[in-house]
Write a protein that holds these residues in place. Structure first.
Motif, PDB file in Angstrom:
ATOM      1  N   VAL A   1      40.523  55.645 -60.443  1.00 47.31           N
ATOM      2  CA  VAL A   1      40.735  55.221 -59.051  1.00 47.31           C
ATOM      3  C   VAL A   1      41.406  56.328 -58.245  1.00 47.31           C
ATOM      4  CG1 VAL A   1      42.057  53.622 -57.599  1.00 47.31           C
ATOM      5  CG2 VAL A   1      40.740  52.763 -59.537  1.00 47.31           C
ATOM      6  N   THR A   2      42.355  57.011 -58.858  1.00 43.65           N
ATOM      7  CA  THR A   2      43.030  58.110 -58.156  1.00 43.65           C
ATOM      8  C   THR A   2      42.048  59.216 -57.791  1.00 43.65           C
ATOM      9  OG1 THR A   2      45.086  57.622 -59.326  1.00 43.65           O
ATOM     10  CG2 THR A   2      44.900  59.778 -58.306  1.00 43.65           C
ATOM     11  N   GLU A   3      41.045  59.427 -58.631  1.00 49.67           N
ATOM     12  CA  GLU A   3      40.039  60.455 -58.334  1.00 49.67           C
ATOM     13  C   GLU A   3      39.101  60.005 -57.205  1.00 49.67           C
ATOM     14  OE1 GLU A   3      41.047  59.717 -61.401  1.00 49.67           O
ATOM     15  OE2 GLU A   3      41.998  61.672 -61.692  1.00 49.67           O
ATOM     16  N   ALA A   4      38.885  58.709 -57.088  1.00 55.23           N
ATOM     17  CA  ALA A   4      37.989  58.206 -56.037  1.00 55.23           C
ATOM     18  C   ALA A   4      38.662  58.174 -54.672  1.00 55.23           C
ATOM     19  CB  ALA A   4      37.514  56.797 -56.398  1.00 55.23           C
ATOM     20  N   ILE A   5      39.977  58.054 -54.636  1.00 58.67           N
ATOM     21  CA  ILE A   5      40.688  57.879 -53.360  1.00 58.67           C
ATOM     22  C   ILE A   5      40.374  58.977 -52.346  1.00 58.67           C
ATOM     23  CG2 ILE A   5      42.971  57.841 -52.267  1.00 58.67           C
ATOM     24  CD1 ILE A   5      44.012  56.322 -54.675  1.00 58.67           C
ATOM     25  N   PRO A   6      40.532  60.281 -52.681  1.00 55.49           N
ATOM     26  CA  PRO A   6      40.302  61.292 -51.639  1.00 55.49           C
ATOM     27  C   PRO A   6      38.876  61.309 -51.104  1.00 55.49           C
ATOM     28  CG  PRO A   6      40.626  62.340 -53.779  1.00 55.49           C
ATOM     29  CD  PRO A   6      40.983  60.902 -53.942  1.00 55.49           C
ATOM     30  N   VAL A   7      37.900  61.052 -51.977  1.00 57.20           N
ATOM     31  CA  VAL A   7      36.498  61.039 -51.524  1.00 57.20           C
ATOM     32  C   VAL A   7      36.258  59.857 -50.590  1.00 57.20           C
ATOM     33  CG1 VAL A   7      34.100  60.886 -52.261  1.00 57.20           C
ATOM     34  CG2 VAL A   7      35.731  62.223 -53.615  1.00 57.20           C
TER      35      VAL A   7
ATOM     36  N   ALA B   1      38.498  58.107 -48.880  1.00 61.22           N
ATOM     37  CA  ALA B   1      39.294  58.238 -47.654  1.00 61.22           C
ATOM     38  C   ALA B   1      38.673  59.234 -46.681  1.00 61.22           C
ATOM     39  CB  ALA B   1      40.720  58.663 -47.990  1.00 61.22           C
ATOM     40  N   ALA B   2      38.053  60.281 -47.220  1.00 60.95           N
ATOM     41  CA  ALA B   2      37.409  61.272 -46.359  1.00 60.95           C
ATOM     42  C   ALA B   2      36.137  60.723 -45.725  1.00 60.95           C
ATOM     43  CB  ALA B   2      37.093  62.538 -47.163  1.00 60.95           C
ATOM     44  N   ARG B   3      35.377  59.927 -46.490  1.00 62.89           N
ATOM     45  CA  ARG B   3      34.078  59.461 -46.017  1.00 62.89           C
ATOM     46  C   ARG B   3      34.148  58.157 -45.222  1.00 62.89           C
ATOM     47  NH1 ARG B   3      30.277  60.481 -51.416  1.00 62.89           N
ATOM     48  NH2 ARG B   3      30.230  62.766 -51.292  1.00 62.89           N
ATOM     49  N   ARG B   4      35.237  57.384 -45.365  1.00 64.96           N
ATOM     50  CA  ARG B   4      35.320  56.067 -44.719  1.00 64.96           C
ATOM     51  C   ARG B   4      36.616  55.922 -43.923  1.00 64.96           C
ATOM     52  NH1 ARG B   4      33.554  52.219 -49.859  1.00 64.96           N
ATOM     53  NH2 ARG B   4      31.765  53.483 -50.537  1.00 64.96           N
TER      54      ARG B   4
ATOM     55  N   ASP C   1      50.820  59.644 -57.671  1.00 62.51           N
ATOM     56  CA  ASP C   1      49.469  60.218 -57.742  1.00 62.51           C
ATOM     57  C   ASP C   1      48.539  59.568 -56.716  1.00 62.51           C
ATOM     58  OD1 ASP C   1      50.268  61.847 -59.795  1.00 62.51           O
ATOM     59  OD2 ASP C   1      49.411  60.605 -61.387  1.00 62.51           O
ATOM     60  N   ALA C   2      48.613  58.244 -56.583  1.00 63.87           N
ATOM     61  CA  ALA C   2      47.718  57.542 -55.657  1.00 63.87           C
ATOM     62  C   ALA C   2      48.036  57.893 -54.212  1.00 63.87           C
ATOM     63  CB  ALA C   2      47.832  56.036 -55.873  1.00 63.87           C
ATOM     64  N   ALA C   3      49.310  57.913 -53.839  1.00 59.41           N
ATOM     65  CA  ALA C   3      49.680  58.248 -52.461  1.00 59.41           C
ATOM     66  C   ALA C   3      49.339  59.694 -52.135  1.00 59.41           C
ATOM     67  CB  ALA C   3      51.176  57.987 -52.250  1.00 59.41           C
ATOM     68  N   ASN C   4      49.537  60.587 -53.104  1.00 61.02           N
ATOM     69  CA  ASN C   4      49.157  61.990 -52.917  1.00 61.02           C
ATOM     70  C   ASN C   4      47.666  62.116 -52.643  1.00 61.02           C
ATOM     71  OD1 ASN C   4      51.065  64.033 -52.861  1.00 61.02           O
ATOM     72  ND2 ASN C   4      51.397  63.976 -55.063  1.00 61.02           N
ATOM     73  N   ALA C   5      46.867  61.426 -53.453  1.00 61.42           N
ATOM     74  CA  ALA C   5      45.410  61.490 -53.296  1.00 61.42           C
ATOM     75  C   ALA C   5      44.976  60.930 -51.949  1.00 61.42           C
ATOM     76  CB  ALA C   5      44.729  60.727 -54.430  1.00 61.42           C
ATOM     77  N   TYR C   6      45.604  59.857 -51.501  1.00 67.81           N
ATOM     78  CA  TYR C   6      45.250  59.257 -50.210  1.00 67.81           C
ATOM     79  C   TYR C   6      45.530  60.226 -49.063  1.00 67.81           C
ATOM     80  CZ  TYR C   6      45.270  56.110 -46.201  1.00 67.81           C
ATOM     81  OH  TYR C   6      45.026  55.541 -44.980  1.00 67.81           O
ATOM     82  N   LEU C   7      46.706  60.848 -49.059  1.00 75.21           N
ATOM     83  CA  LEU C   7      47.048  61.793 -47.989  1.00 75.21           C
ATOM     84  C   LEU C   7      46.082  62.976 -47.980  1.00 75.21           C
ATOM     85  CD1 LEU C   7      50.949  61.822 -48.227  1.00 75.21           C
ATOM     86  CD2 LEU C   7      49.559  60.841 -46.402  1.00 75.21           C
ATOM     87  N   ALA C   8      45.664  63.428 -49.168  1.00 71.77           N
ATOM     88  CA  ALA C   8      44.695  64.524 -49.231  1.00 71.77           C
ATOM     89  C   ALA C   8      43.361  64.104 -48.633  1.00 71.77           C
ATOM     90  CB  ALA C   8      44.510  64.980 -50.680  1.00 71.77           C
ATOM     91  N   GLY C   9      42.902  62.895 -48.971  1.00 76.61           N
ATOM     92  CA  GLY C   9      41.629  62.423 -48.433  1.00 76.61           C
ATOM     93  C   GLY C   9      41.642  62.268 -46.932  1.00 76.61           C
ATOM     94  N   CYS C  10      42.820  61.963 -46.366  1.00 74.33           N
ATOM     95  CA  CYS C  10      42.948  61.828 -44.907  1.00 74.33           C
ATOM     96  C   CYS C  10      43.206  63.169 -44.224  1.00 74.33           C
ATOM     97  CB  CYS C  10      44.079  60.861 -44.571  1.00 74.33           C
ATOM     98  SG  CYS C  10      43.797  59.174 -45.154  1.00 74.33           S
TER      99      CYS C  10
ATOM    100  N   PRO D   1      37.893  66.785 -50.365  1.00 72.82           N
ATOM    101  CA  PRO D   1      37.473  66.014 -49.188  1.00 72.82           C
ATOM    102  C   PRO D   1      36.707  66.851 -48.181  1.00 72.82           C
ATOM    103  CG  PRO D   1      39.837  66.428 -49.126  1.00 72.82           C
ATOM    104  CD  PRO D   1      39.364  66.856 -50.470  1.00 72.82           C
ATOM    105  N   SER D   2      37.003  68.158 -48.134  1.00 67.58           N
ATOM    106  CA  SER D   2      36.305  69.026 -47.184  1.00 67.58           C
ATOM    107  C   SER D   2      34.844  69.204 -47.575  1.00 67.58           C
ATOM    108  CB  SER D   2      37.015  70.388 -47.122  1.00 67.58           C
ATOM    109  OG  SER D   2      36.327  71.271 -46.292  1.00 67.58           O
ATOM    110  N   LEU D   3      34.596  69.495 -48.866  1.00 66.90           N
ATOM    111  CA  LEU D   3      33.225  69.690 -49.329  1.00 66.90           C
ATOM    112  C   LEU D   3      32.431  68.401 -49.331  1.00 66.90           C
ATOM    113  CD1 LEU D   3      33.752  72.096 -52.376  1.00 66.90           C
ATOM    114  CD2 LEU D   3      33.100  72.700 -50.044  1.00 66.90           C
ATOM    115  N   ALA D   4      33.105  67.264 -49.438  1.00 71.99           N
ATOM    116  CA  ALA D   4      32.412  65.973 -49.506  1.00 71.99           C
ATOM    117  C   ALA D   4      31.604  65.686 -48.253  1.00 71.99           C
ATOM    118  CB  ALA D   4      33.418  64.848 -49.748  1.00 71.99           C
ATOM    119  N   THR D   5      31.956  66.303 -47.130  1.00 74.38           N
ATOM    120  CA  THR D   5      31.251  66.056 -45.872  1.00 74.38           C
ATOM    121  C   THR D   5      30.366  67.231 -45.464  1.00 74.38           C
ATOM    122  OG1 THR D   5      33.198  66.847 -44.647  1.00 74.38           O
ATOM    123  CG2 THR D   5      33.045  64.486 -45.055  1.00 74.38           C
TER     124      THR D   5
END
Length: 732
Positions: A65-71, A73-76, A135-144, A275-279
């Motif tokens: 789940v932590t790996e999915a968060i940044p992707v 958050a970036a896409r949605r 880890d989860a909060a870090n990943a979320y901030l990165a995705g945003c 998150p940058s490459l994801a878009t």
């Protein structure tokens, strides 16, 4: 000159996280130093075992789940509030369950590993839960894309940990359990700050079970890889604690703490890349991934050399003589940093390409190799065996990750090798950081200063010292040529400039020097050749003469060069980067103030009233030989179409960025319908014409009248020795 392959936002965000990590590491280094001085190697090993175990458990129980968060958050962006609440609740519940199971399991053992006590087990359990939230909060901030908030917290917490250790150590004394507990306290503060930052501006909503299912489904495919990558850096310490003793673990923990500083920049860059490459489009993603790898590899190799020379002798001095056995493991860990770069960069690129399963292969293979080598080498070599296993595993895993990504994106292996343009990108980033730091320190003074029009900030990355050194080499070449009494070299000589400006820029020739140079051209016995007309029919212009060209399309051409050319009614060709002319990109070799570029309207007016013609210099100024064939074709044919559409006429000439090209690029240029192409190789052109590899003679800002006159006669047709050794071009 740097290519436009690493966007400014990526460099800035990676540099921001890297800078934060450096400050963070300084705090953590102080904490490690306090631990080393306060605890003997066995106590240091016990503390390391508790902390590492908590970090590993938190990552294991996340189920991807932590790996999915940044992707996600970036896409949605519209679903971020739900995403945050849902995934924080999930990781907290999962970590609590795992912590209870593991702590109860450890208490059932007859003898706890690594000198643990029952109190240590409790600390481990609480640390697991807290680390999962971090880890989860870090990943979320990165995705945003909220890297500044993440960076501020990253910088602060290790210093808090160091202060807590110092207070307890110098107050009542410190033991291993207290050291681990203080780490948990610092992580609780970190988790609270990160969660508050993530929740800021969000409305509280209920969790979404479907989102959890989707996150786990996506995350599990990459979880194995990211977990393997994480374990590659941590599992050796767990194995030492289980099969060796905590004294050996204490030595190894210090070696790891120092060596892993080399991993901070690639780790920060990978966080920003995902998150940058994801878009991105596939072509852009490949280009940016390869450019990122090359620059990070340069930094890492330089860091390895510096660490080996400077870091190793300092370990027993800083940590104390009892930690002298940490030196050899430290040296053995260093080469693995290059493999880690490949694992992180290409792994992130595969995840962003919706290939999460493939992203796991490199890390998984590295983990298998490391565990096997750990079990074989640690009983024999101790901490040195663990270090040798870690480096071997990272290098093997990095090679696999690069191979897997190459099969997906089909780039040439040579695209992984750093070149001079990558050095320039790196120096540009360092220059930009230095200027930003100076600007920050002097912000108050500048706020009261008068407005100024000094554009010293446009100084490109090629230093003044380097320019002067090259000028001295050219002067020596000219002197030798004149002493030998060589005759003038006849043929078509194409001169090339970049800027005509009085600014302090290594690419700028001053207007006064340019005026004198045109006078010297007029005094010579050579004709001015219209290169645009020559491209259509070389026979119509003869075999001998001088052509004038300018690269990149800077706006100072309008004031510094055009009036003088119109006064003499001389032809010239200006090669423009079409996406830059359209305002879609900026040149990364100007990290601060960017000089203005000519607009399409200005180009049309210039062509209407002069003999100047504008021709393509690619869409974005990449190094064509380091991109895929499809990407090179898009850059070449796309720039031709863009220019023809903007100016309403045929584009005949093409300019290779940096002069970097080979047979593939020349064939693509011919296929696109161009009549000729120019590079940056020194020399004169003669029949039979090599139309898609025309040579050009650079004009430097340091060329005096004598040097320039000698250039016109062929005195400097051999490249300076420094350029020959580098294998690059003197300018772009």
């Amino acid at each position: 000159m740097a290519t436009g392959q690493i966007p400014g936002g990526l460099k800035k965000s990676s540099a921001l996280l890297f800078g934060a990590q450096l400050v963070s590491n300084a705090g953590f280094f102080v904490a490690v130093l306090i631990l080393a001085r306060a605890l003997p190697p066995p106590g240091r090993g016990t503390t390391a075992f508790v902390i590492v175990s908590a970090m590993v458990l938190a990552r294991v129980c996340s189920l991807g789940v932590t790996e999915a968060i940044p992707v996600f958050a970036a896409r949605r962006p519209s679903a971020r509030a739900t995403l945050l609440v849902t995934q924080l609740l999930f990781v907290t519940a999962a970590a609590t369950t795992a912590a209870l199971l593991v702590s109860q399991g450890l208490r059932l053992l007859d003898e706890l590993p690594a000198g643990l006590t029952a109190s240590d087990v409790t600390v481990l359990a609480v640390g697991t839960i807290v680390q999962a939230v971090v880890d989860a909060a870090n990943a979320y901030l990165a995705g945003c894309g909220r890297f500044a908030q993440r960076a501020r917290i990253t910088m602060t917490i290790p210093w808090l940990y160091a202060l807590l250790l110092a207070a307890v150590s110098f107050g009542v004394g410190l033991d291993a359990t207290e050291a681990a507990a203080l780490w948990v306290v610092s992580q609780i503060v970190r988790g609270a700050l990160l969660t508050a930052a993530a929740a800021r501006g969000q409305s509280l909503v209920g969790p979404d079970l479907g989102l959890i299912v989707e996150s786990v489904s996506f995350g599990l495919r990459t979880w194995l890889g990211s977990l393997s990558a994480f374990l590659n850096a941590r599992i050796d310490q767990l194995i030492i604690g289980l099969i060796a003793n905590n004294a050996v673990l204490g030595f190894y923990a210090v070696a790891v703490n120092v060596a892993e500083t080399l991993l901070y920049l690639p780790d920060a860059a990978a966080v920003v890349l995902l998150p940058s490459l994801a878009t991105d489009t596939e072509e852009t993603r490949t280009r940016r991934t390869l450019a990122s790898f090359r620059v990070l590899a340069l930094v890492t190799v330089s860091g390895i050399a510096a660490a080996a020379i400077v870091g190793a002798p300092l370990i027993p001095v800083i940590f104390g003589p009892s930690f002298a056995p940490s030196t050899v493991p430290f040296l053995l860990l260093l080469p693995g940093a290059l493999g880690f770069v490949a694992l992180r960069v290409f792994g992130s690129a595969l995840i962003a390409s919706s290939r999460p399963g493939r992203s796991s292969l490199g890390a998984l293979i590295a983990l298998v190799i490391e565990v096997a080598l750990d079990l074989a080498l640690i009983p024999v070599l101790g901490a040195s065996g663990a270090a040798l296993a870690a480096s071997t595993a990272f290098i093997a895993g990095g090679a696999v990750a690069a191979t897997v990504y190459r099969r997906h994106s089909r780039f040439a292996w040579s695209a992984l090798l750093p070149g001079r343009e990558d050095v320039d990108v790196l120096i540009a980033a360092l220059v930009g950081l230095s200027r930003a730091a100076r600007a920050s320190l002097s912000a108050r003074d500048r706020s009261h200063a008068r407005p100024t029009h000094d554009h010293a900030g446009t100084q490109p990355v090629r230093s003044r010292a380097r320019g002067l050194a090259k000028a001295a080499i050219v002067a020596a070449q000219v002197a030798g040529w004149q002493a030998r009494g060589r005759p003038a070299t006849r043929g078509l000589r194409i001169l090339y400039y970049h800027r005509i400006s009085a600014e302090h820029d290594e690419l700028a020739v001053s207007p006064g020097s340019f005026r004198r140079q045109l006078a010297l051209v007029a005094e010579s016995d050579q004709r001015l050749i219209d290169l645009y007309a020559w491209a259509a029919d070389p026979a119509s212009s003869g075999d001998d003469g001088i052509a004038l060209t300018f690269d990149d399309g800077y706006r100072d051409f309008l004031v510094g060069a055009l009036p003088l050319l119109m006064e003499r009614r001389w032809p010239a060709v200006v090669f423009v980067v079409t996406d830059a002319a359209a305002g879609r990109i900026r040149f990364p070799w100007y990290p601060s103030s960017h000089p203005a570029l000519l607009s399409w309207d200005e180009m049309r007016e210039i062509e209407r009233h002069s003999r100047v013609r504008f021709e393509p210099h690619t869409l974005t100024h990449p190094v064509l030989s380091k991109v895929t064939e499809d990407e090179a074709w898009r850059e070449i044919s796309g720039s031709k179409a863009a220019l023809e559409d903007a100016l309403g006429r045929e584009a005949r000439l093409f300019c290779y960025p940096g002069g970097h090209f080979g047979r593939r690029e020349a064939a693509l240029v011919e296929r696109a319908g161009f009549r000729a192409a120019v590079g940056c190789e020194y020399g004169v052109n003669r029949p039979p014409w090599v139309r898609f590899a025309l040579r050009r003679t650079t004009v430097d800002r340091y060329d005096g009248a004598r040097i320039f006159a000698a250039r016109l006669r062929g005195a400097a047709d051999v490249a300076p020795i420094g350029r020959r050794l580098r294998g690059g071009s003197p300018a772009r």
